[in-house]
Design a protein around this motif. Structure first.
Motif, short mmCIF file in Angstrom:
data_model
loop_
_atom_site.label_atom_id
_atom_site.label_comp_id
_atom_site.label_asym_id
_atom_site.label_seq_id
_atom_site.Cartn_x
_atom_site.Cartn_y
_atom_site.Cartn_z
N THR A 1 0.84 -1.20 0.00
CA THR A 1 0.00 0.00 0.00
C THR A 1 0.87 1.24 0.00
O THR A 1 1.78 1.38 0.82
CB THR A 1 -0.93 0.02 1.23
N LEU A 2 0.60 2.15 -0.92
CA LEU A 2 1.30 3.44 -0.98
C LEU A 2 0.50 4.43 -0.14
O LEU A 2 -0.69 4.63 -0.37
CB LEU A 2 1.40 3.93 -2.42
N LEU A 3 1.16 5.03 0.84
CA LEU A 3 0.50 5.96 1.74
C LEU A 3 1.04 7.37 1.53
O LEU A 3 2.21 7.64 1.79
CB LEU A 3 0.72 5.54 3.20
N ILE A 4 0.19 8.25 1.04
CA ILE A 4 0.59 9.65 0.82
C ILE A 4 0.61 10.38 2.16
O ILE A 4 -0.36 10.31 2.93
CB ILE A 4 -0.38 10.36 -0.14
N GLU A 5 1.70 11.08 2.43
CA GLU A 5 1.80 11.85 3.67
C GLU A 5 1.76 13.35 3.36
O GLU A 5 2.73 13.91 2.86
CB GLU A 5 3.10 11.52 4.41
N PRO A 6 0.63 14.00 3.64
CA PRO A 6 0.57 15.46 3.49
C PRO A 6 1.50 16.13 4.50
O PRO A 6 1.68 15.62 5.62
CB PRO A 6 -0.89 15.80 3.79
N LEU A 7 2.09 17.25 4.13
CA LEU A 7 3.04 17.94 5.00
C LEU A 7 2.50 19.29 5.45
O LEU A 7 1.59 19.86 4.84
CB LEU A 7 4.37 18.14 4.27
N HIS A 8 3.07 19.80 6.54
CA HIS A 8 2.73 21.13 7.05
C HIS A 8 3.04 22.19 5.99
O HIS A 8 3.98 22.02 5.19
CB HIS A 8 3.55 21.39 8.32
N PRO A 9 2.28 23.28 5.94
CA PRO A 9 2.52 24.32 4.93
C PRO A 9 3.95 24.87 4.89
O PRO A 9 4.38 25.37 3.84
CB PRO A 9 1.53 25.42 5.33
N ILE A 10 4.70 24.76 5.98
CA ILE A 10 6.09 25.24 5.93
C ILE A 10 6.95 24.38 5.02
O ILE A 10 8.06 24.76 4.66
CB ILE A 10 6.72 25.32 7.34
N PHE B 1 2.17 16.18 13.53
CA PHE B 1 3.07 17.32 13.34
C PHE B 1 2.65 18.16 12.14
O PHE B 1 2.81 19.37 12.13
CB PHE B 1 4.49 16.79 13.14
N HIS B 2 2.08 17.49 11.13
CA HIS B 2 1.74 18.19 9.89
C HIS B 2 0.29 18.67 9.82
O HIS B 2 -0.02 19.53 9.00
CB HIS B 2 2.01 17.27 8.69
N VAL B 3 -0.60 18.12 10.66
CA VAL B 3 -2.03 18.45 10.50
C VAL B 3 -2.65 19.20 11.68
O VAL B 3 -3.78 19.69 11.57
CB VAL B 3 -2.87 17.18 10.25
N TRP B 4 -1.94 19.33 12.80
CA TRP B 4 -2.56 19.83 14.03
C TRP B 4 -3.14 21.23 13.88
O TRP B 4 -4.11 21.60 14.56
CB TRP B 4 -1.52 19.84 15.15
N TRP B 5 -2.56 22.04 13.01
CA TRP B 5 -2.92 23.45 12.86
C TRP B 5 -4.26 23.65 12.14
O TRP B 5 -4.85 24.73 12.19
CB TRP B 5 -1.84 24.17 12.05
N ASP B 6 -4.73 22.59 11.45
CA ASP B 6 -5.92 22.68 10.60
C ASP B 6 -7.18 22.61 11.46
O ASP B 6 -7.48 21.59 12.07
CB ASP B 6 -5.89 21.54 9.59
N ASN B 7 -7.96 23.69 11.48
CA ASN B 7 -9.17 23.74 12.30
C ASN B 7 -10.22 22.71 11.89
O ASN B 7 -11.12 22.39 12.67
CB ASN B 7 -9.79 25.15 12.23
N ASP B 8 -10.11 22.20 10.66
CA ASP B 8 -11.11 21.25 10.17
C ASP B 8 -10.72 19.79 10.40
O ASP B 8 -11.48 18.89 10.04
CB ASP B 8 -11.32 21.46 8.66
N VAL C 1 -0.62 6.38 11.50
CA VAL C 1 -0.74 7.63 12.27
C VAL C 1 0.61 7.89 12.94
O VAL C 1 1.14 7.02 13.64
CB VAL C 1 -1.85 7.52 13.35
N HIS C 2 1.16 9.07 12.71
CA HIS C 2 2.44 9.44 13.30
C HIS C 2 2.20 10.44 14.44
O HIS C 2 1.48 11.43 14.25
CB HIS C 2 3.36 10.07 12.27
N ILE C 3 2.82 10.18 15.57
CA ILE C 3 2.57 10.99 16.76
C ILE C 3 3.85 11.68 17.23
O ILE C 3 4.89 11.04 17.42
CB ILE C 3 2.03 10.12 17.91
N SER C 4 3.77 12.98 17.39
CA SER C 4 4.82 13.78 18.02
C SER C 4 4.19 15.10 18.41
O SER C 4 3.00 15.32 18.17
CB SER C 4 6.00 14.01 17.05
N ASP C 5 4.96 15.98 19.02
CA ASP C 5 4.41 17.26 19.46
C ASP C 5 5.15 18.42 18.79
O ASP C 5 6.31 18.28 18.36
CB ASP C 5 4.52 17.39 20.98
#
Length: 255
Positions: free
Chosen positions: A119-128, A160-167, A182-186
């Motif tokens: 399975t290929l899993l696409i990882e979206p990244l933070h806007p930075i 790390f990449h999605v936390w900022w998204d209000n939706d 699911v990747h977990i960090s702060d």
């Protein structure tokens, strides 16, 4: 895996601290033959659950496809069924053109992935990191995965990449059928560099709420703790001990 030390040493250290299920760094393997990697894995009795990441920093369509194909081949050789990929802009100057290239590239590599049960899993990244990925919102990547609707294509949800998204809390339930990891960090209150990922509870990400949302939405897949930090780079053994304690906390949250 532990970056900044050689692959064999990383595997040995993880084993010594009781970690068996691990994610492998694609880049760290490129200095070793497949047979050497197999030997390290077998000797240390670890279980690679994913390979990450392919397709990053590729500035052309051809280079991206070749890298993902190589990743699929490595996964097949090592018995890994999840390959994390980045939706690189591939040198294009617009989102629309990059997206067309990505769709074409996925159409080219997905048959190979399916043939090898990967399975290929696409990882979206933070806007930075918009220079590295055309997907800087989880919802946009989800739209593509839904559109293609292939059994060997899914997503990674990285806190790390999605936390900022209000939706994000409203998007998570509809993403569950496509979620492969699911990747977990702060996110640290005082980031030292763009890569720093802090220990759970030391930053500003609502980790407990995100975990409960994912869990109650029906996710039954992999959770990975992913810490990148200059501070911990020279304290790797201490870091692994803390991660072991964090795993126990996460298990309590997910009960």
């Amino acid at each position: 895996m532990i970056n900044e030390i050689k692959f064999p040493d990383s595997i040995k250290l993880l084993k010594s601290k009781g970690f068996r299920n691990i994610g492998l760094d694609f880049g760290a393997l490129k200095n070793y033959s497949i047979e050497e990697v197999k030997q390290f894995i077998h000797e240390n009795e670890v279980n690679p659950v994913s390979l990450e990441v392919a397709g990053i920093l590729k500035k052309s369509y051809t280079a991206w496809v070749e890298d993902v194909r190589h990743g699929i081949s490595v996964c097949s050789e090592l018995g890994i069924n999840k390959l994390l990929i980045i939706a690189s802009p591939m040198g294009c100057d617009s989102f629309a053109t990059s997206l067309l290239h990505l769709k074409k590239g996925l159409n080219e590599v997905l048959p190979l992935a399916e043939k090898n049960n990967i399975t290929l899993l696409i990882e979206p990244l933070h806007p930075i990191y918009s220079h590295l990925s055309i997907f800087t919102k989880f919802s946009t990547a989800l739209e593509l995965v839904k559109e293609i609707e292939h059994p060997c294509l899914g997503l990674v949800l990285d806190f790390f990449h999605v936390w900022w998204d209000n939706d994000i809390f409203s998007i998570i339930p509809q993403s569950i059928p496509y979620l492969g990891a699911v990747h977990i960090s702060d996110w640290g209150k005082e980031k030292q560099n763009l890569l720093d990922r802090d220990l759970i509870g030391e930053g500003i990400i609502p980790i407990s709420n995100l975990l409960k949302c994912i869990n109650t939405s029906g996710y039954k897949g992999l959770y990975e703790i992913e810490i990148l930090s200059d501070f911990w780079s020279s304290r790797k053994e201490d870091l692994l001990g803390i991660i072991r304690e964090e795993l126990e906390v996460l298990e309590e949250i997910l009960l």
